[in-house]
Scaffold this active site. Sequence first.
Site, PDB file in Angstrom:
ATOM      1  CB  SER A 104       4.204   6.703  26.280  1.00 44.03           C
ATOM      2  OG  SER A 104       3.130   6.476  27.144  1.00 44.03           O
ATOM      3  CG  HIS A 127       5.133   9.195  30.733  1.00 42.22           C
ATOM      4  ND1 HIS A 127       3.843   8.757  30.923  1.00 42.22           N
ATOM      5  CD2 HIS A 127       5.267   9.367  29.398  1.00 42.22           C
ATOM      6  CE1 HIS A 127       3.235   8.665  29.753  1.00 42.22           C
ATOM      7  NE2 HIS A 127       4.072   9.026  28.811  1.00 42.22           N
TER       8      HIS A 127
END
Length: 219
Positions: A104, A127
């Site tokens: 992330s 993501h």
Amino acid sequence: MTDEKNESNDTGALSTTGGGISICCLPIIGQIEGHVLMPDNRKTTKYEHLIPLLVAVERDDNTDGLLLPLNTEGGDVEAGLALAELVAGMSKPTVSLVLGGGHSIGIPLAVSAKRSFIAPTATMTVHPVRMNGLVVGSPQTFWYFNRMQDRILGFVERHSKISASDLRALMMKTDEIATDTGSVLNGDEAVKVGIIDQLGGLSDALDALYKMIREKSEQ
């Protein structure tokens, strides 16, 4: 034989000197904590602790370079970007090493160093931006998320070899993560797509850092 001096503190930062070169090892582990406190049972890296440390490393004439080991699940987007911008803005040699995971918002942190490495067994999860708590279902919310995501894409594109469009495509894949969109990249895959510079371990990262330090001292 080299003379070595080690100094550590409660943030996990370590200063070590050997062979006439002094470096700071500053690990980023667990979840990057921002404006909201995490529960006591969560392993966190507090960005307000790292900001003055990074400033001190940049200003310290006795510190030649920075090693940034990463094993993070991500965390607060703005806190992570703040730390990434500080590292990217340093004049001293910097090297990152992803161990375990650089997920992330850990991706901008990994690419913020002048050279990046990832261990063969490490992974990186790409993501879209997510937010906990109350989310208002309105066009303004959509644009807020989109602009925040563009900030991340732009930073990673500027500091790595992957394009923003390719990174966005990895973020939006629907066939890899069961409950979310995105991609999980192994170490060699992260290098292949251009996020990370090189596959390697601790000795590789240190060799690269020492080489950068020597080259800078010769200028």
